[in-house]
Design an enzyme around this catalytic site. Structure first.
Site, PDB file in Angstrom:
ATOM      1  N   GLU A   1     -41.611  10.692  85.871  1.00 45.43           N
ATOM      2  CA  GLU A   1     -43.039  10.748  86.184  1.00 45.43           C
ATOM      3  C   GLU A   1     -43.818   9.673  85.429  1.00 45.43           C
ATOM      4  O   GLU A   1     -44.784   9.098  85.949  1.00 45.43           O
ATOM      5  CB  GLU A   1     -43.589  12.125  85.818  1.00 45.43           C
ATOM      6  CG  GLU A   1     -45.082  12.299  86.044  1.00 45.43           C
ATOM      7  CD  GLU A   1     -45.582  13.613  85.470  1.00 45.43           C
ATOM      8  OE1 GLU A   1     -45.979  14.480  86.250  1.00 45.43           O
ATOM      9  OE2 GLU A   1     -45.567  13.759  84.224  1.00 45.43           O
ATOM     10  N   GLY A   2     -43.407   9.383  84.201  1.00 47.58           N
ATOM     11  CA  GLY A   2     -44.120   8.414  83.373  1.00 47.58           C
ATOM     12  C   GLY A   2     -43.863   6.975  83.735  1.00 47.58           C
ATOM     13  O   GLY A   2     -44.523   6.068  83.213  1.00 47.58           O
TER      14      GLY A   2
ATOM     15  N   MET B   1     -27.693   1.386  64.603  1.00 53.39           N
ATOM     16  CA  MET B   1     -26.260   1.168  64.785  1.00 53.39           C
ATOM     17  C   MET B   1     -25.905   1.496  66.229  1.00 53.39           C
ATOM     18  O   MET B   1     -25.853   2.661  66.618  1.00 53.39           O
ATOM     19  CB  MET B   1     -25.450   2.036  63.821  1.00 53.39           C
ATOM     20  CG  MET B   1     -23.976   1.703  63.782  1.00 53.39           C
ATOM     21  SD  MET B   1     -23.123   2.620  62.480  1.00 53.39           S
ATOM     22  CE  MET B   1     -21.466   1.939  62.630  1.00 53.39           C
TER      23      MET B   1
ATOM     24  N   CYS C   1     -25.332  -4.148  72.585  1.00 48.85           N
ATOM     25  CA  CYS C   1     -24.407  -3.558  71.615  1.00 48.85           C
ATOM     26  C   CYS C   1     -23.606  -2.427  72.259  1.00 48.85           C
ATOM     27  O   CYS C   1     -24.165  -1.589  72.973  1.00 48.85           O
ATOM     28  CB  CYS C   1     -25.194  -3.034  70.418  1.00 48.85           C
ATOM     29  SG  CYS C   1     -24.151  -2.588  69.022  1.00 48.85           S
TER      30      CYS C   1
ATOM     31  N   ARG D   1     -19.743  -9.714  60.034  1.00 47.50           N
ATOM     32  CA  ARG D   1     -20.654  -8.587  60.263  1.00 47.50           C
ATOM     33  C   ARG D   1     -19.896  -7.328  60.668  1.00 47.50           C
ATOM     34  O   ARG D   1     -20.284  -6.217  60.327  1.00 47.50           O
ATOM     35  CB  ARG D   1     -21.661  -8.960  61.356  1.00 47.50           C
ATOM     36  CG  ARG D   1     -22.756  -7.947  61.554  1.00 47.50           C
ATOM     37  CD  ARG D   1     -23.774  -8.433  62.582  1.00 47.50           C
ATOM     38  NE  ARG D   1     -25.035  -7.731  62.425  1.00 47.50           N
ATOM     39  CZ  ARG D   1     -25.305  -6.558  62.988  1.00 47.50           C
ATOM     40  NH1 ARG D   1     -24.400  -5.971  63.742  1.00 47.50           N
ATOM     41  NH2 ARG D   1     -26.475  -5.976  62.795  1.00 47.50           N
TER      42      ARG D   1
END
EC number: 1.1.1.205
Length: 521
Positions: free
Chosen positions: A506-507, A327, A333, A435
């Site tokens: 760092e990653g 959600m 979104c 929706r």
């Protein structure tokens, strides 16, 4: 004191617990708050097998199993028949959007179901009186010019020949009946023949089509060489066990008009229906699930969306065969921002799956999937499949045309909660207003945005990249299957690590003046 190197592994038992965190320790909001996929890593394990040995077979619903955990989202800029066909061919499944009329959506489902049939049960059939000219015109419309010929021009009639492109290619008299030029010496299969035997007979006969006839010589079905070639190219294709047709899903809303819509979808051959709502815990969805299970007890129902176990419990009790989790986590979104409602996706996936898996209800992680690592993390947190919108947006199989801006080749991608999507069709046919429970609103409140994404090429290359990458990811963890992944997460064997902001930096790629990021060859 220096320990003996030959006994290094035995000294591990001296530590009070294994390195890293268990999943329960990781998903502890009192320590870390709500987590997204970028907030943690999975610690590596022992590799003693090739990545090709990793199985990605998984459950979509209680009764539907896929060879890969990939599901395309029911968005009008992501999934229509072309995407659904290719997702199924590649081992996943496509969920066709409902931001269109029920007739248009049913026709999309019908095209998916007819695209690749082991046995074509409703082939286009002609009678002997049809002219060569008429066959040529049919070829221009249908895209093929090979037709079985029966006495009455219908399936079930006595087979008398086959007309092919070779028969009419150089025949100049368009008024000639096909009975004068058709092939009458036929190789046929008998009713009841297995698909394997039928394909072998087709291969050995070197023909393009293999008619299947009953004891009286009446045409009952057809096997096509082009379908045989597709079977060879896509060994993991998602197919119905009974009909061998490609699996196809479609989304509907929860208003009364959607019951009539579902009738048409089921008639078209629908395998699974997704109840499409931003908040699945509504009386409208509960009533819809119960109605579907009464009228179509064999139809698989994916309910949602949910982010808490309290929401999940209501839908499970109503009869849902799978749940959709998420959600406000999608790239387009803005529900969390506008409505102040939702949940960080990592925390949501674990919270719901930990509960739903106790009841044998598979869960689909929907939203926030930006790369292979996110897919691995969603599965590690308990999801059986991942639903992708933005990750597939911009591929050749998505609806819409490419356009150029600032030298980039782009395609439109929009949220179903965007104003553009809400105004796409009239109220009764609009998926977006349904929706987001906005059918009666005079002023529409957007919960999504419209944008554009860079061309990603075809999913026939992109999805295999995801598939192979996921295999390598599980190999690094030391796991051979998705089931084994879940089992080892639950028993604490697989460990996690929380990432600080600097650890995330760092990653990623850093310290370079410039670089090119190519995902695959």
């Amino acid at each position: 004191m220096v320990f003996e190197t030959s006994k290094a592994t035995s000294y591990l038992k001296d530590y009070p617990k294994k390195d890293g965190l268990s999943v329960k320790e990781l998903i502890d909001s009192t320590n870390f708050g709500g987590l997204t996929y970028n907030d943690f890593l999975i610690l590596p394990g022992l590799i003693n097998f090739p990545s090709s040995a990793v199985s990605l077979e998984t459950k979509l619903t209680k009764k539907i199993t896929l060879k890969s955990p990939f599901v395309s989202s029911p968005m009008d800029t992501v999934t229509e028949e072309n995407m659904a066909i290719h997702m199924a061919l590649l081992g996943g499944i496509g969920i066709i959007h409902h931001n269109c009329t029920s007739e248009e959506q049913a026709e999309m489902v019908r095209k998916v179901k007819k695209y690749e049939n082991g046995f074509i049960n409703d082939p286009v059939v002609i009678s002997p009186e049809v002219t060569v000219g008429e066959v040529k015109k049919m070829g221009e419309v249908l895209g093929f010019t090979s037709f079985p010929v029966t006495e009455n021009g219908k399936v079930g009639g006595k087979l008398v020949g086959i007309i092919t492109s070779r028969d009419i290619q150089f025949h100049e008299d368009n008024k000639s009946p096909v009975s004068e030029v058709m092939t009458k010496d036929l190789v046929v299969g008998k009713k009841g023949i297995s698909l394997t035997d039928g394909n072998e007979l087709l291969r050995s006969s070197k023909k393009g089509k293999l008619p299947i006839v009953d004891a009286e010589g009446n045409l009952v079905s057809l096997i096509s060489r082009t379908d045989l070639q597709k079977n060879q190219d896509y060994p993991n294709a998602s197919k119905s066990f009974h009909s061998k047709q490609l699996l196809c899903g479609a989304a509907i809303g929860t208003i009364d008009a959607d019951r009539e819509r579902l009738d048409k979808l089921v008639e078209a051959g629908l395998d699974v229906v997704v109840l499409d709502s931003s908040n699945g815990s509504s009386v409208f969805q509960l009533n819809m699930i119960k109605w579907i299970k009464e009228k179509y007890p064999e139809l698989q129902v994916i309910a949602g969306n949910v982010v808490t176990r309290e929401q999940a419990a209501l839908l499970i009790e109503a009869g849902a065969d799978a749940l959709r989790i998420g959600m406000g986590s999608g790239s387009i979104c803005i529900t969390q921002e506008v409505m102040a409602c939702g949940r960080p996706q990592g925390t949501a996936v674990y919270g719901v799956t930990e509960f739903a898996n106790k009841f044998g209800v598979p869960c689909i992680a929907d939203g926030g999937i930006g790369n292979i690592g996110h897919i691995t993390k969603a599965l590690a947190l308990g999801a059986s499949c991942v639903m992708m919108g933005g990750l597939l947006a911009g591929t050749a199989e998505t609806p819409g045309d490419y356009f150029y801006r600032d030298g980039k080749r782009l395609k439109t991608y929009r949220g179903m909660g965007s104003i553009d999507a809400m105004q796409q069709t009239n109220t009764n046919a609009n998926a977006s207003t349904s929706r987001y429970f906005s059918e009666a609103d005079k002023v529409l409140v957007a919960q999504g945005v419209s944008g554009s994404v860079v061309d990603k090429g075809s999913i026939t290359k992109f999805v295999p990249y995801l598939y192979n990458g996921l295999q390598h990811s599980l190999q690094d963890i030391g796991i051979k299957s998705i089931d084994e992944l879940r089992e080892n997460v639950d028993n604490g064997e697989i460990r996690f690590e929380f990432r600080t902001a600097s650890a995330q930096f760092e990653g990623g790629v850093h310290g370079l003046h410039s670089y090119e990021k190519r995902l695959h060859n």
